[in-house]
Design a protein around this motif. Structure first.
Motif: not given
Ligand SMILES: Cc1cc2nc3c(=O)[nH]c(=O)nc-3n(C[C@H](O)[C@H](O)[C@H](O)COP(=O)(O)O)c2cc1C
Length: 325
Positions: A23, A61, A277-278
């Motif tokens: 996150t 995560s 979209h959490t």
């Molecule tokens: C539990 C969880 C919730 C997340 N919620 C969001 C979110 O609401 N919006 C978003 O844009 N990304 C969200 N992400 C993605 C993270 O922002 C992203 O994994 C992180 O920035 C690393 O980038 P990458 O996935 O491109 O490597 C979430 C990831 C996790 C694990």
């Protein structure tokens, strides 16, 4: 087992785990190695205190990091021997991983391993290319392998309700200074040398709205940040899917994280990306509403859209030296 190959496999697993999604790219994990065993712990200093009071997203995560380590160990030729929450007296110890028997991983595991660094979170609409139903079914099975349910939301009405809940949560969070300050804290400005947070290259400066609209978090916060790749033609919502668990314990959250990463790597190996979209799940009343009305009483852990995108996004991770204790 040659000592050299043991060390190499443990290092490879930890190195790979850095690339798990987290996150706001908080990377809320630490690793340590003792007696040929990796210990995975959550790093409470990296918990989002406003958005993630219970630490649920932090453990999701870390669960994603755990699945990544399992995959990397298998690719290195060892069966991963995993114990999740092995010691009730040490709650911060989330899992231990040991190298088991030497095994030749099959092609499907190598396909997942090949996506660990390549997979990226998408933050806009998708190209007008359908996600095959057969692939969605495989993603459902990938989540089920980890004991978690992935439900593709097929009804137009239900998709609209989830979009509306996302809009409501995003609207409330954007007006709440505590939430906004936390998002800003984890937004990485262009040119910054920090190795965590969401980079300005990780979202488009301008994006078309999907119909129904699934708002993104506002990482740019009034600046003209964001990648300049033209995303205006990409307006497809993609397949909306929800990860749910029967219970809502720490074990369930770690399982949800493992399932998430299994789904994401499998999708990525087949040309499909995910947008998350959490926001609605961070507001207790909305999460409970979703649980009762849309998830048959199961606990929603993650809302995502799955689709095809052709743009390249950046992300970065902390070096292993910062995570290894
Ligand atoms: C539990 C969880 C919730 C997340 N919620 C969001 C979110 O609401 N919006 C978003 O844009 N990304 C969200 N992400 C993605 C993270 O922002 C992203 O994994 C992180 O920035 C690393 O980038 P990458 O996935 O491109 O490597 C979430 C990831 C996790 C694990």
């Amino acid at each position: 087992m040659a000592m050299g190959s043991v060390k190499h496999a443990l290092d490879a697993a930890m190195d790979a785990a850095r690339w798990a999604p987290s996150t706001h790219n908080t990377q809320p994990w630490t690793f340590s190695v003792s007696e040929q065993e990796i210990c995975l712990r959550a790093d409470p200093d990296r918990k989002l205190r406003v958005e993630d009071v219970s630490g649920r997203e932090m453990l999701i995560s870390c669960g994603a990091a755990l699945f990544t380590m399992r995959t990397a160990m298998s690719c290195e030729g060892f069966e991963p021997v995993v114990r999740v929450l092995p010691d009730p007296d040490r709650p911060s110890l989330l899992a231990t991983l040991r190298l088991g028997a030497e095994v030749q991983a099959d092609e499907s595991i190598h396909a997942l391993g090949g996506e660990i660094e390549r997979r990226r979170t998408h933050r806009a609409g998708f190209a007008d290319v359908p996600v095959p139903d057969a692939l969605v079914e495989k993603l459902v099975l990938a989540a089920a392998d980890e004991g978690v349910k992935l439900t593709p939301v097929r009804s137009v009405e239900a998709v609209s309700v989830i979009a509306a809940l996302t809009q409501a949560a995003q609207g409330v969070q954007a007006q709440d200074q505590r939430f906004s300050l936390e998002v800003i804290r984890w937004a990485r400005p262009p040119g910054s040398s920090r190795t965590d947070g969401v980079p300005a290259e990780g979202y488009p400066r301008e994006a078309a709205r999907t119909e129904p609209h699934f708002p993104q978090r506002d990482y740019a916060w009034g600046h003209d940040w964001g990648s300049q790749t033209d995303q205006r033609a990409s307006a497809a919502t993609g397949v909306v899917a929800v990860l749910t668990t029967r219970g809502d314990s720490r074990q369930d959250w770690i399982d949800a994280g493992q399932a998430l990463q299994h789904v994401l790597l499998y999708a990525s190996a087949h040309g499909v990306s995910a947008a998350f979209h959490t926001q609605a799940l961070e507001m207790e009343l909305l999460r409970e509403f979703m649980r009762q009305e849309l998830c048959s009483g199961q606990y929603p852990q993650l809302i995502m859209r799955l689709g095809v995108t052709f743009d390249d996004k950046g992300s970065m991770r902390r070096p292993l030296s910062e995570i290894l204790w």
